[in-house]
Design a protein around this motif. Structure first.
Motif, PDB file in Angstrom:
ATOM      1  N   ILE A  18       0.815  -1.222   0.000  1.00 29.99           N
ATOM      2  CA  ILE A  18       0.000   0.000   0.000  1.00 29.99           C
ATOM      3  C   ILE A  18       0.845   1.267   0.000  1.00 29.99           C
ATOM      4  O   ILE A  18       0.301   2.374  -0.110  1.00 29.99           O
ATOM      5  N   ILE A  19       2.170   1.131   0.100  1.00 30.07           N
ATOM      6  CA  ILE A  19       3.025   2.320   0.140  1.00 30.07           C
ATOM      7  C   ILE A  19       2.826   3.224  -1.083  1.00 30.07           C
ATOM      8  O   ILE A  19       2.705   4.450  -0.926  1.00 30.07           O
ATOM      9  N   PRO A  20       2.764   2.694  -2.316  1.00 28.72           N
ATOM     10  CA  PRO A  20       2.550   3.596  -3.464  1.00 28.72           C
ATOM     11  C   PRO A  20       1.255   4.396  -3.357  1.00 28.72           C
ATOM     12  O   PRO A  20       1.234   5.595  -3.702  1.00 28.72           O
ATOM     13  N   ASN A  21       0.170   3.781  -2.901  1.00 35.44           N
ATOM     14  CA  ASN A  21      -1.083   4.515  -2.743  1.00 35.44           C
ATOM     15  C   ASN A  21      -0.949   5.604  -1.683  1.00 35.44           C
ATOM     16  O   ASN A  21      -1.457   6.722  -1.851  1.00 35.44           O
ATOM     17  N   LEU A  22      -0.265   5.282  -0.588  1.00 32.22           N
ATOM     18  CA  LEU A  22      -0.091   6.283   0.464  1.00 32.22           C
ATOM     19  C   LEU A  22       0.804   7.420  -0.002  1.00 32.22           C
ATOM     20  O   LEU A  22       0.564   8.585   0.344  1.00 32.22           O
ATOM     21  N   ARG A  23       1.818   7.113  -0.792  1.00 27.31           N
ATOM     22  CA  ARG A  23       2.678   8.179  -1.320  1.00 27.31           C
ATOM     23  C   ARG A  23       1.873   9.142  -2.183  1.00 27.31           C
ATOM     24  O   ARG A  23       2.042  10.355  -2.088  1.00 27.31           O
ATOM     25  N   ARG A  24       0.990   8.590  -3.013  1.00 20.78           N
ATOM     26  CA  ARG A  24       0.167   9.456  -3.862  1.00 20.78           C
ATOM     27  C   ARG A  24      -0.776  10.302  -3.022  1.00 20.78           C
ATOM     28  O   ARG A  24      -0.983  11.492  -3.310  1.00 20.78           O
ATOM     29  N   LEU A  25      -1.345   9.705  -1.997  1.00 19.90           N
ATOM     30  CA  LEU A  25      -2.224  10.469  -1.109  1.00 19.90           C
ATOM     31  C   LEU A  25      -1.463  11.567  -0.386  1.00 19.90           C
ATOM     32  O   LEU A  25      -1.935  12.721  -0.309  1.00 19.90           O
ATOM     33  N   VAL A  26      -0.303  11.232   0.151  1.00 24.23           N
ATOM     34  CA  VAL A  26       0.504  12.214   0.874  1.00 24.23           C
ATOM     35  C   VAL A  26       0.908  13.354  -0.058  1.00 24.23           C
ATOM     36  O   VAL A  26       0.789  14.543   0.294  1.00 24.23           O
ATOM     37  N   GLU A  27       1.379  13.021  -1.246  1.00 23.17           N
ATOM     38  CA  GLU A  27       1.808  14.058  -2.180  1.00 23.17           C
ATOM     39  C   GLU A  27       0.650  14.945  -2.607  1.00 23.17           C
ATOM     40  O   GLU A  27       0.800  16.173  -2.720  1.00 23.17           O
ATOM     41  N   THR A  28      -0.525  14.349  -2.834  1.00 22.95           N
ATOM     42  CA  THR A  28      -1.702  15.144  -3.196  1.00 22.95           C
ATOM     43  C   THR A  28      -2.088  16.081  -2.065  1.00 22.95           C
ATOM     44  O   THR A  28      -2.374  17.268  -2.288  1.00 22.95           O
ATOM     45  N   CYS A  29      -2.093  15.571  -0.844  1.00 21.93           N
ATOM     46  CA  CYS A  29      -2.453  16.416   0.298  1.00 21.93           C
ATOM     47  C   CYS A  29      -1.472  17.567   0.460  1.00 21.93           C
ATOM     48  O   CYS A  29      -1.879  18.716   0.730  1.00 21.93           O
ATOM     49  N   ARG A  30      -0.201  17.297   0.293  1.00 22.86           N
ATOM     50  CA  ARG A  30       0.786  18.373   0.412  1.00 22.86           C
ATOM     51  C   ARG A  30       0.561  19.446  -0.642  1.00 22.86           C
ATOM     52  O   ARG A  30       0.634  20.652  -0.345  1.00 22.86           O
ATOM     53  N   LEU A  31       0.264  19.034  -1.866  1.00 20.83           N
ATOM     54  CA  LEU A  31       0.027  20.008  -2.937  1.00 20.83           C
ATOM     55  C   LEU A  31      -1.242  20.818  -2.687  1.00 20.83           C
ATOM     56  O   LEU A  31      -1.312  22.005  -3.034  1.00 20.83           O
ATOM     57  N   GLN A  32      -2.236  20.185  -2.070  1.00 25.75           N
ATOM     58  CA  GLN A  32      -3.520  20.849  -1.823  1.00 25.75           C
ATOM     59  C   GLN A  32      -3.594  21.487  -0.438  1.00 25.75           C
ATOM     60  O   GLN A  32      -4.660  21.949  -0.017  1.00 25.75           O
ATOM     61  N   LEU A  33      -2.463  21.496   0.266  1.00 29.41           N
ATOM     62  CA  LEU A  33      -2.366  22.102   1.608  1.00 29.41           C
ATOM     63  C   LEU A  33      -3.293  21.431   2.614  1.00 29.41           C
ATOM     64  O   LEU A  33      -3.819  22.072   3.538  1.00 29.41           O
ATOM     65  N   VAL A  34      -3.475  20.127   2.451  1.00 27.43           N
ATOM     66  CA  VAL A  34      -4.204  19.327   3.422  1.00 27.43           C
ATOM     67  C   VAL A  34      -3.195  18.781   4.434  1.00 27.43           C
ATOM     68  O   VAL A  34      -2.215  18.141   4.037  1.00 27.43           O
ATOM     69  N   PRO A  35      -3.362  19.019   5.728  1.00 26.68           N
ATOM     70  CA  PRO A  35      -2.388  18.531   6.718  1.00 26.68           C
ATOM     71  C   PRO A  35      -2.217  17.013   6.662  1.00 26.68           C
ATOM     72  O   PRO A  35      -3.196  16.277   6.534  1.00 26.68           O
ATOM     73  N   VAL A  36      -0.969  16.582   6.749  1.00 28.56           N
ATOM     74  CA  VAL A  36      -0.641  15.154   6.823  1.00 28.56           C
ATOM     75  C   VAL A  36      -0.061  14.890   8.208  1.00 28.56           C
ATOM     76  O   VAL A  36       0.904  15.534   8.617  1.00 28.56           O
TER      77      VAL A  36
END
Length: 238
Positions: free
Chosen positions: A52-70
């Motif tokens: 699941i690491i690739p899916n989490l990386r995409r989620l983390v990167e999307t949140c960072r770009l959209q200024l969603v706290p991780v």
């Protein structure tokens, strides 16, 4: 009069509507993606967690770009906090005995912290593929529920966060306990079905069934990413 299927469909539509992620009030929670659970050779290795690491990386990167706290969490065991999570439920977290290499069901120092600090595959550290940025919060807890005895709730409420996207390992243990705790605190939870993992597929499906019924909305990583980006969802999942 509506039949049962119609009642359940209306209920699910209401749940989906109330849990739709809101800009400025959403955070991503990455639970216990640590070397001690994911690295080959760890006493509590969960091989499916690496998938699941690739899916989490995409989620983390999307949140960072959209200024969603991780926000990341770490499970840690300390001999100065000799709770039941070590003995009897997690003997792998207890300090390894002299001359014993450890392993599943035996003291191995898995995710052990001060006064001992475990290195190598049983380390408490988050895997490098998901390394937190310096400004991102890492919540370290000594129990399965990452709200209990930690500043997580304060960190979320002080930022006016109401919507949580939950990912990580292990589905039926720390993820489950934290998700139920979040729902109890009235957070609107979205669980990422391809962003959580456990050793037992049947327990994963059982968690999904329980969560869907009373505690959370279920979505895939792609669906969550689209929602965070503000893209329209497919008509049957709106």
């Amino acid at each position: 009069m509506a039949n049962l299927d119609e009642i359940l469909l209306a209920k699910q539509e209401r749940i989906d509507d109330l849990h739709r992620l809101r800009p400025g009030r959403t955070a991503l929670l990455v639970i216990d993606m640590q070397r001690g659970f994911l690295e080959p050779g760890a006493a509590l290795e969960v091989p499916s967690g690496r998938a699941i690491i690739p899916n989490l990386r995409r989620l983390v990167e999307t949140c960072r770009l959209q200024l969603v706290p991780v926000i990341f969490t770490e499970f840690a065991y300390a001999t100065v906090v000799p709770c039941l999570r070590g003995d009897p439920f997690g003997p792998e977290h207890l300090p390894a005995r002299s001359g014993d290499s450890g392993g599943y069901g035996r003291p191995s120092g898995n995710c052990l912290v001060a006064p001992y600090i475990q290195q190598g595959p049983d380390s408490v550290e988050i895997v490098p593929e998901l390394a937190p940025r310096p400004e991102e919060l890492v919540v370290r807890g000594h129990t399965y529920d990452k709200f209990y005895g930690t500043p997580l709730d304060l960190a979320l409420r002080s930022r006016d966060i109401r919507y949580l996207v939950i990912t990580g390992v292990v589905t039926d243990v720390c993820v489950n306990c934290t998700l139920l705790s979040a729902a109890t605190r009235d957070y609107r939870v979205t669980a990422v079905t391809d962003g959580v993992a456990t050793l037992w597929p049947e327990l994963q499906e059982a968690c999904f069934a329980i969560w869907r019924r009373k505690f959370a909305r279920l979505r895939t990583a792609d669906e969550v990413i689209s929602e965070i980006r503000g893209e329209p969802l497919p008509r049957d999942r709106s």
